[in-house]
Design a protein around this motif. Structure first.
Motif, PDB file in Angstrom:
ATOM      1  N   ARG A  37     -22.525  -3.033 -41.963  1.00 45.56           N
ATOM      2  CA  ARG A  37     -21.606  -3.470 -43.010  1.00 45.56           C
ATOM      3  C   ARG A  37     -21.821  -2.701 -44.315  1.00 45.56           C
ATOM      4  O   ARG A  37     -20.927  -2.674 -45.159  1.00 45.56           O
TER       5      ARG A  37
ATOM      6  N   ASN B 111     -19.386   0.558 -44.539  1.00 46.57           N
ATOM      7  CA  ASN B 111     -18.038   0.517 -45.123  1.00 46.57           C
ATOM      8  C   ASN B 111     -17.997  -0.422 -46.321  1.00 46.57           C
ATOM      9  O   ASN B 111     -16.949  -0.855 -46.761  1.00 46.57           O
TER      10      ASN B 111
ATOM     11  N   LEU C 247     -18.706  -3.481 -46.718  1.00 44.51           N
ATOM     12  CA  LEU C 247     -18.434  -4.919 -46.655  1.00 44.51           C
ATOM     13  C   LEU C 247     -19.623  -5.624 -47.287  1.00 44.51           C
ATOM     14  O   LEU C 247     -19.544  -6.767 -47.714  1.00 44.51           O
TER      15      LEU C 247
ATOM     16  N   ASN D 240     -10.902   1.631 -50.656  1.00 43.90           N
ATOM     17  CA  ASN D 240      -9.869   1.390 -49.648  1.00 43.90           C
ATOM     18  C   ASN D 240      -9.525   2.667 -48.891  1.00 43.90           C
ATOM     19  O   ASN D 240      -9.294   2.639 -47.686  1.00 43.90           O
TER      20      ASN D 240
ATOM     21  N   ARG E 275     -12.277   3.285 -46.440  1.00 40.86           N
ATOM     22  CA  ARG E 275     -12.209   2.358 -45.305  1.00 40.86           C
ATOM     23  C   ARG E 275     -11.089   2.705 -44.340  1.00 40.86           C
ATOM     24  O   ARG E 275     -11.155   2.370 -43.159  1.00 40.86           O
ATOM     25  N   GLU E 276     -10.035   3.351 -44.843  1.00 35.70           N
ATOM     26  CA  GLU E 276      -8.943   3.743 -43.947  1.00 35.70           C
ATOM     27  C   GLU E 276      -9.455   4.632 -42.811  1.00 35.70           C
ATOM     28  O   GLU E 276      -8.884   4.658 -41.729  1.00 35.70           O
TER      29      GLU E 276
ATOM     30  N   MET F 263     -13.495  -0.838 -37.862  1.00 36.69           N
ATOM     31  CA  MET F 263     -14.617  -1.724 -37.571  1.00 36.69           C
ATOM     32  C   MET F 263     -14.192  -2.780 -36.569  1.00 36.69           C
ATOM     33  O   MET F 263     -13.117  -3.364 -36.687  1.00 36.69           O
TER      34      MET F 263
ATOM     35  N   PHE G 257     -15.458  -6.352 -34.768  1.00 34.08           N
ATOM     36  CA  PHE G 257     -16.391  -7.438 -35.052  1.00 34.08           C
ATOM     37  C   PHE G 257     -16.730  -8.228 -33.789  1.00 34.08           C
ATOM     38  O   PHE G 257     -15.966  -8.257 -32.828  1.00 34.08           O
TER      39      PHE G 257
ATOM     40  N   ARG H  98      -9.934  -6.121 -45.026  1.00 31.89           N
ATOM     41  CA  ARG H  98     -10.511  -5.141 -45.954  1.00 31.89           C
ATOM     42  C   ARG H  98     -11.059  -3.930 -45.192  1.00 31.89           C
ATOM     43  O   ARG H  98     -10.989  -2.810 -45.675  1.00 31.89           O
ATOM     44  N   SER H  99     -11.598  -4.164 -43.993  1.00 27.28           N
ATOM     45  CA  SER H  99     -12.174  -3.052 -43.234  1.00 27.28           C
ATOM     46  C   SER H  99     -11.099  -2.052 -42.815  1.00 27.28           C
ATOM     47  O   SER H  99     -11.384  -0.899 -42.549  1.00 27.28           O
ATOM     48  N   LEU H 100      -9.838  -2.506 -42.784  1.00 25.71           N
ATOM     49  CA  LEU H 100      -8.742  -1.596 -42.438  1.00 25.71           C
ATOM     50  C   LEU H 100      -8.260  -0.806 -43.651  1.00 25.71           C
ATOM     51  O   LEU H 100      -7.418   0.082 -43.524  1.00 25.71           O
ATOM     52  N   GLY H 101      -8.765  -1.174 -44.817  1.00 25.37           N
ATOM     53  CA  GLY H 101      -8.346  -0.471 -46.029  1.00 25.37           C
ATOM     54  C   GLY H 101      -7.321  -1.245 -46.848  1.00 25.37           C
ATOM     55  O   GLY H 101      -6.874  -0.769 -47.890  1.00 25.37           O
TER      56      GLY H 101
END
Ligand SMILES: Nc1ncnc2c1ncn2[C@@H]1O[C@H](COP(=O)(O)OP(=O)(O)OP(=O)(O)O)[C@@H](O)[C@H]1O
Ligand SMILES: [Mg+2]
Lengths: 257, 223
Positions: free
Chosen positions: A62, A65, A67, A90, A93-94, A98, A100, B128-131
């Motif tokens: 985590r 990225n 988190l 952002n 992260r694109e 991820m 889970f 959020r992990s997708l941006g």
């Protein structure tokens, strides 16, 4: 796949560095979860992270990225220090998908919308393009007929395959997996691992936290054993899983195998 | 009883209309206030959290009748006399709407906060992990899921607000209770007057809660 014998530099010659972690530290209150973690992941590499429960595997992932915010240390993704001030998180992260343990599919959206929401919202592509891409990905994970289904109508294995496809729909350069099969009934583990194997075969850069030693042996370029906030041992699956040198690794493997 | 209905029925119905108007106006602004403060109480920003908390505590800690007097008499007095140089006047409807909006808004904000927090944290993390930005995730993923769990409490709050309009009779807005007082004064038939008023509230609120139940059921079906 060439296997270099220096532990750190597996496949170092074959691709550029995608992830570079240096002296990463993370605490929760008084609990020092990550004490000093350093690692590099190269283009196309599959790194499997193993370790006892509570050793900080999820926390580490985590931090990649953000988190979770690291306390100190450097995390570079494609050369960008993601902990730096003013970094567009952002955008970073694109490029990092991820997956889970508990799938985390958007419960209010059907499978297709789960997949197309982010690319469309972030203007990566038009709605029809995204739908087209999603359709192809669903086909790839064997769920072409589920585009209109809602998450609660899917089995665990199907949910996780959609979750992988959703991440791929952003066309990331890196994929992170946090125990993707731990919440699944045993008969569904195989279908998810198969999708991940295909992905690895396609050359995706992957960091995978898992207890599936078979997967690690078969797919990993490198296995990392974490314990007590440090990387205790790392190397090829053969080195770490079959001929571990650290007592703590041996102890852990005796318990899980 | 019959005389009140024939002589004053029209008047009471119009007053009920004003009650509903006041309630609707109050609810409308309460939803906006509730959404703003509800979100302010969940964002990761200390000052926002504190402002939202202070607002909710302040409104919850003051009886609405005091709030009504304060807004209707106190606020204009502040601007016109204490500070001076302003000429602020509030109609009873404006003051009543403000009171209801603040009061109901505080409770709505708590309902919305609880609703948002009831959505699994993993939903936000996945988004959020997708941006996606925090705002996009809120609007497209979290709020739509939160709304479902909030609906029963919101309806409950709507009904309470409808009843609370009666408190605003004290600032002279001619809603149902205020009007009924005049009817009673003219006719001296207090038993009949208040029985009729009670039944009028009962009917409207029953209709509201029944249709709310139906809406709730329909939302749960297509889940
Ligand atoms: N948000 C948090 N707040 C406080 N403590 C946390 C938080 N997240 C994790 N921890 C603690 O940090 C430690 C490491 O957690 P982490 O989830 O990274 O372990 P893990 O190696 O992934 O374990 P598992 O195999 O059980 O998933 C645990 O002791 C956990 O209780
Ligand atoms: Mg974990």
């Amino acid at each position: 796949m060439s296997t270099d014998n220096t532990k750190q530099e597996n496949k170092a010659g074959t691709g550029e560095v995608r992830i570079r972690v240096r002296d990463l530290k993370k605490t929760f209150g008084d609990l020092e979860v990550l004490k000093s973690i350093s690692m590099e992941v190269h283009e196309g590499e599959v790194v499997v992270v193993i370790g006892p429960s509570g050793s900080g595997k999820s926390t580490f992932l985590r931090c990649l990225n953000r988190l979770e915010n690291a306390d100190s240390g450097v995390v570079e993704i494609d050369g960008t220090d993601i902990n730096a001030r003013g970094v567009n998180l952002n955008k970073v992260r694109e490029n990092i998908g991820m997956v889970f343990q508990h799938f985390n599919l958007f419960n209010n959206l059907n499978v297709l919308d789960n997949m197309t929401l982010a690319p469309v919202q972030l203007s990566k592509c038009s709605k029809p393009e995204a739908a087209d891409r999603a359709g192809k990905l669903l086909e790839r994970v064997g769920l072409a007929d589920k585009a209109g289904s809602y998450p609660h109508q899917l089995s665990g294995g199907q949910k996780q395959r959609v979750a992988i496809a959703r991440a791929l729909c952003m066309q990331p350069k890196i994929m992170l997996f946090d125990e993707p099969t731990s919440a699944l009934d045993p008969e569904m583990v195989g279908e998810v691992l198969q999708v991940m194997k295909d992905l690895a075969a396609d050359g995706m850069t992957m960091v995978v936290v898992t207890h599936e030693m078979g997967f690690a042996r078969e797919v990993a370029d490198r296995v990392v054993f974490m314990d007590g906030g440090y990387i205790v041992e790392e190397g090829t699956p053969e080195e770490v899983l079959l001929h571990p040198s650290e007592p703590r690794t041996i102890d852990f493997l005796n318990k899980v195998l | 009883m019959l005389r009140i209905i024939t002589d004053y029925g029209g008047l009471l119905l119009v007053a009920m209309g004003r009650t509903l108007l006041l309630a609707l106006l109050g609810l409308f602004f309460a939803c906006i206030i509730g959404l703003i403060f509800g979100i302010m109480s969940v964002v990761h920003n200390r000052p926002c959290n504190i402002i939202a908390q202070v607002f909710v505590d302040a409104i919850r800690g003051v009886p609405m009748i005091v709030l009504a007097f304060f807004v209707y008499f106190g606020v204009p007095y502040l601007f016109n006399t204490i500070i001076g140089g302003f000429s602020v006047t509030l109609t009873a409807l404006q003051a009543g709407t403000i009171c209801l909006a603040l009061n109901c808004g505080a409770y709505m904000s708590e309902i919305i906060r609880a609703g948002i927090q009831s959505v699994d944290i993993g939903q936000m993390e996945a988004a959020r992990s997708l941006g996606l930005t925090y705002a996009m995730a809120m609007r497209r993923i979290i709020l739509p899921q939160a709304i479902r769990t909030m609906i029963p409490s919101i309806i409950n709050q709507f009904i309470i607000t409808l009843k609370d309009t009666s408190i605003l009779s004290v600032i002279g807005f001619p809603e149902l209770v205020n009007t009924a007082k005049n009817v009673q004064a003219n006719t001296f038939m207090s038993f009949q007057t208040w029985a009729i008023v009670g039944v009028m509230y009962l009917i409207v609120i029953t209709i509201l809660s029944r249709s709310a139940k139906r809406m709730e059921r329909r939302l749960n079906v297509d889940r």
